[in-house]
Design a protein around this motif. Structure first.
Motif, short mmCIF file in Angstrom:
data_model
loop_
_atom_site.label_atom_id
_atom_site.label_comp_id
_atom_site.label_asym_id
_atom_site.label_seq_id
_atom_site.Cartn_x
_atom_site.Cartn_y
_atom_site.Cartn_z
N GLY A 109 0.89 -1.32 -0.08
CA GLY A 109 0.05 -0.02 -0.15
C GLY A 109 0.76 1.32 0.17
O GLY A 109 0.32 2.48 -0.18
N PHE A 110 2.14 1.12 0.09
CA PHE A 110 2.89 2.34 0.20
C PHE A 110 3.09 3.01 -1.15
O PHE A 110 3.23 2.12 -2.29
N GLU A 111 3.16 4.31 -1.47
CA GLU A 111 3.42 4.71 -2.57
C GLU A 111 4.91 5.14 -2.65
O GLU A 111 5.70 5.37 -1.91
N ALA A 112 5.42 4.93 -3.97
CA ALA A 112 7.10 5.25 -4.30
C ALA A 112 7.01 5.90 -5.82
O ALA A 112 6.11 5.60 -6.49
N THR A 113 8.25 6.43 -6.01
CA THR A 113 8.31 7.00 -7.41
C THR A 113 9.13 6.06 -8.10
O THR A 113 9.98 5.58 -7.47
N LEU A 122 14.90 1.95 -13.67
CA LEU A 122 16.08 2.53 -13.09
C LEU A 122 16.44 2.52 -11.58
O LEU A 122 17.19 2.01 -11.00
N PHE A 123 15.40 3.12 -11.07
CA PHE A 123 15.29 3.14 -9.29
C PHE A 123 14.12 3.17 -8.87
O PHE A 123 13.07 3.70 -9.52
N VAL A 124 13.90 3.17 -7.73
CA VAL A 124 12.68 3.15 -6.94
C VAL A 124 13.10 4.25 -5.81
O VAL A 124 13.90 4.21 -5.04
N GLU A 125 12.24 5.35 -5.63
CA GLU A 125 12.43 6.25 -4.72
C GLU A 125 11.34 6.61 -3.74
O GLU A 125 9.92 6.58 -4.26
N LEU A 126 11.59 6.44 -2.61
CA LEU A 126 10.84 6.42 -1.54
C LEU A 126 10.61 7.99 -1.02
O LEU A 126 11.71 8.69 -1.16
N PRO A 127 9.66 8.48 -0.17
CA PRO A 127 9.60 9.53 0.56
C PRO A 127 10.82 9.63 1.38
O PRO A 127 10.98 8.67 1.85
N ALA A 128 11.13 10.70 1.96
CA ALA A 128 12.13 10.88 2.68
C ALA A 128 11.93 10.21 4.18
O ALA A 128 13.03 9.90 4.78
N ALA A 129 10.75 10.08 4.67
CA ALA A 129 10.31 9.61 5.83
C ALA A 129 9.15 8.86 5.86
O ALA A 129 8.08 9.12 4.99
N VAL A 130 9.07 7.54 6.40
CA VAL A 130 7.83 6.71 6.46
C VAL A 130 7.39 6.43 7.83
O VAL A 130 8.33 6.39 8.63
N THR A 177 13.92 7.28 5.61
CA THR A 177 14.45 5.95 4.44
C THR A 177 15.69 6.27 3.78
O THR A 177 16.46 5.32 3.35
N ARG A 178 16.56 7.27 4.08
CA ARG A 178 17.94 7.81 3.52
C ARG A 178 18.91 7.13 4.43
O ARG A 178 19.68 6.69 3.93
N THR A 179 18.62 7.18 5.77
CA THR A 179 19.74 6.86 6.86
C THR A 179 19.19 5.73 7.53
O THR A 179 19.83 5.33 8.56
N SER A 180 18.11 5.41 7.61
CA SER A 180 17.49 4.17 8.58
C SER A 180 17.33 4.85 10.06
O SER A 180 17.44 4.07 10.91
#
Length: 188
Positions: A109-113, A122-130, A177-180
């Motif tokens: 159900g999460f949205e990603a670019t 090429l890649f899957v990009e998530l929002p900065a925070a989830v 999502t970038r640094t966990s």
């Protein structure tokens, strides 16, 4: 084709044997003596490698068309993540290698670019925070609050991060999502 004078952040260039590079930073430099040039920081779209590259001002560079679409993660099918286009309802299977670290934060159900070039993902990009739920963590030790310590916690995706001692199992938290990194609790 575009001129180096037209560079902007996020523009994808096709350089060196057809590799795709995204412009992270750019700076036009006009020294007092000599010709102007453009100093750039480029990121390889596939590998993530970042390099510094300098172009002479006005030089033509080949640009690549990258189609970015918002898609919703539907389910896992073996080593493939299945995403659904929110407009056309088409499903797209993406290999785990392409999804990369984003897999640590994907819940149904999460949205990603999803970025594609000539039909290739090429890649899957998530929002900065989830926002994710803590699936398992040990209880914090009473009285151990002044040290600001952390403890390991397993998220609902199975990914493990460090959280403050006061976080308990079942709580919903915000994760970068970038640094966990733990960003905070989610107020319900």
């Amino acid at each position: 084709m575009a001129s180096t004078n037209d560079l902007k952040n996020g523009l994808v260039l096709k350089l060196e044997g057809g590799q795709l590079w995204s412009v992270v930073e750019f700076q036009h430099v006009k020294p007092g003596k000599g010709p102007a040039f453009v100093r750039t920081k480029l990121k390889n779209v596939l590998s993530g490698k970042v390099v510094d590259k300098t172009f002479n001002a006005g030089v033509k560079v080949e640009t690549a068309t990258v189609d970015k679409r918002d898609m919703q993660f539907s389910y896992m099918d073996g080593d493939y993540f299945v995403f659904m286009d929110m407009e056309t309802y088409d499903q797209l299977m993406i290999d785990r290698k392409v999804v990369g670290d984003a897999a640590n934060f994907l819940v149904e159900g999460f949205e990603a670019t999803v970025a594609q070039h000539e039909g290739e993902v090429l890649f899957v990009e998530l929002p900065a925070a989830v926002e994710l739920t803590i699936q398992e963590t040990e209880p914090g030790v009473q009285g151990d609050r002044s040290t600001g310590g952390t403890k390991p916690a397993t998220l609902e995706t199975g990914h493990q991060i460090n959280v403050p001692l006061f976080i308990t199992t079942g709580e919903k938290i915000k994760v970068d999502t970038r640094t966990s990194d733990y960003l905070g609790r989610v107020n319900s």
